[in-house]
Design a protein around this motif. Sequence first.
Motif, short mmCIF file in Angstrom:
data_model
loop_
_atom_site.label_atom_id
_atom_site.label_comp_id
_atom_site.label_asym_id
_atom_site.label_seq_id
_atom_site.Cartn_x
_atom_site.Cartn_y
_atom_site.Cartn_z
N ALA A 86 2.37 -1.10 4.34
CA ALA A 86 2.21 0.31 3.98
C ALA A 86 3.59 0.97 3.89
O ALA A 86 4.38 0.90 4.85
CB ALA A 86 1.34 1.02 5.01
N LYS A 142 -1.67 6.85 5.77
CA LYS A 142 -1.61 5.38 5.72
C LYS A 142 -1.99 4.76 7.05
O LYS A 142 -2.75 3.79 7.10
CB LYS A 142 -0.20 4.93 5.32
CG LYS A 142 0.24 5.35 3.93
CD LYS A 142 1.55 4.70 3.52
CE LYS A 142 2.72 5.15 4.35
NZ LYS A 142 3.06 6.58 4.19
N LEU A 153 0.87 -1.18 0.00
CA LEU A 153 0.00 0.00 0.00
C LEU A 153 0.90 1.23 0.00
O LEU A 153 1.53 1.55 1.00
CB LEU A 153 -0.92 -0.01 1.23
CG LEU A 153 -1.89 1.16 1.33
CD1 LEU A 153 -2.97 1.07 0.24
CD2 LEU A 153 -2.54 1.19 2.71
N ASP A 171 2.89 -1.44 9.44
CA ASP A 171 2.83 0.02 9.34
C ASP A 171 4.13 0.66 9.84
O ASP A 171 4.94 0.01 10.52
CB ASP A 171 1.65 0.51 10.18
CG ASP A 171 1.27 1.95 9.90
OD1 ASP A 171 1.69 2.48 8.84
OD2 ASP A 171 0.57 2.56 10.72
#
Length: 372
Positions: free
Chosen positions: A237, A50, A42, A206
């Motif tokens: 992400a 994000k 992502l 993340d």
Amino acid sequence: MDKFVEENEVFEKYSIIKREQYADFLTNFLNQQAENGYVLNLNAEWGAGKTTFLKCWYNKLKANHPVVYFDAWKTDFTHDAMTALMDSFHAQLANPISGNKALIRDFYEKGMHFIKVAVPSLAVGYLKHKSGMPDDESLLQDITDTFGINVTEDSCSDALKETLKAALEQRKKVEGINEFKTALEKIAGEYIKVTNKNFPIYIFIDELDRCRPNYAIEVIENVKHFFNTKNFVFVIATDTKQLQHSIKAIYGYEFDSNLYLSRFFNQSVTLPQPKLIEFIQSKYQFKLDTSFPTDKNIIDDTLIAKLISKIFKYHNINSLREIDKILISLDSCGKSADKKLNILSLLTLLILRNFHPKIYNEFKYQKLIPYR
């Protein structure tokens, strides 16, 4: 409050950003791809939202799917991505099935061989035979059985023994990857049975943007080699351009970082940006400058938002996080002032102060015009 993600992080809280539909699209897509495992990148610039998106998506998914949230930045100090990932899996997947100690023990035993901090005695223990032979004898017998070389003979030098030990260790690591994935799949199956949720299991990774380059790369490599297995979906992400720079910093600036990343991700998607004008309108409540015409047919809030967005774009500021900070400051000035302010001039000064301090100080103290 959820232990790993705040429960109040929901899409309804950020309605102006309008990303819930995109999350639903990704869920439907990934549910169909998960049978053999899937890794999705992502992509979005730093500050584009994000983390907020992942947390809102997490809270929407968790009613029907197991979800693990891994904050890479919080574990960056450990210098061992494998240990950090295993701990997150244990905390968020294994805890509900803590009664099945055999599964959890198997998971750690199979993963122990890939952990940096595993001391030599642990590595030897991993290789021990069930016959109960002493550790050294067991290891030497393994080498003899594997390579056909009797390292107990006087003619076998210490250097050769160490080389054969290292070779055996490497072979055991390669063979152990599938064993580790099998242990992971067993935990996943038991979790599904106990919680009555549905496959696939989602893993959100993340804050890689904030990590040291080598740690960020290590996280991705560990995911691909050890954790990417059937019924597991990883959403990683990243600011992909920044990640590519990190890879080049490690492997050299002539290294093809784009090709390198393509080996680890099945697919890359870009998080859609909200319309900047709508985002600005949702954030500010300014008093109009007295120099502006007050006739709403001539100027209104939408026009002001357009002008503000143009100023941000002119200064190449795309991060929603940074834009939000500026707008909060602008709004605070507007509310605290006794008179109407020229918000466009104030906005320009705030941008210069935050992003171009040298130019701002030249203007403030030397009266040098910033724009020539």
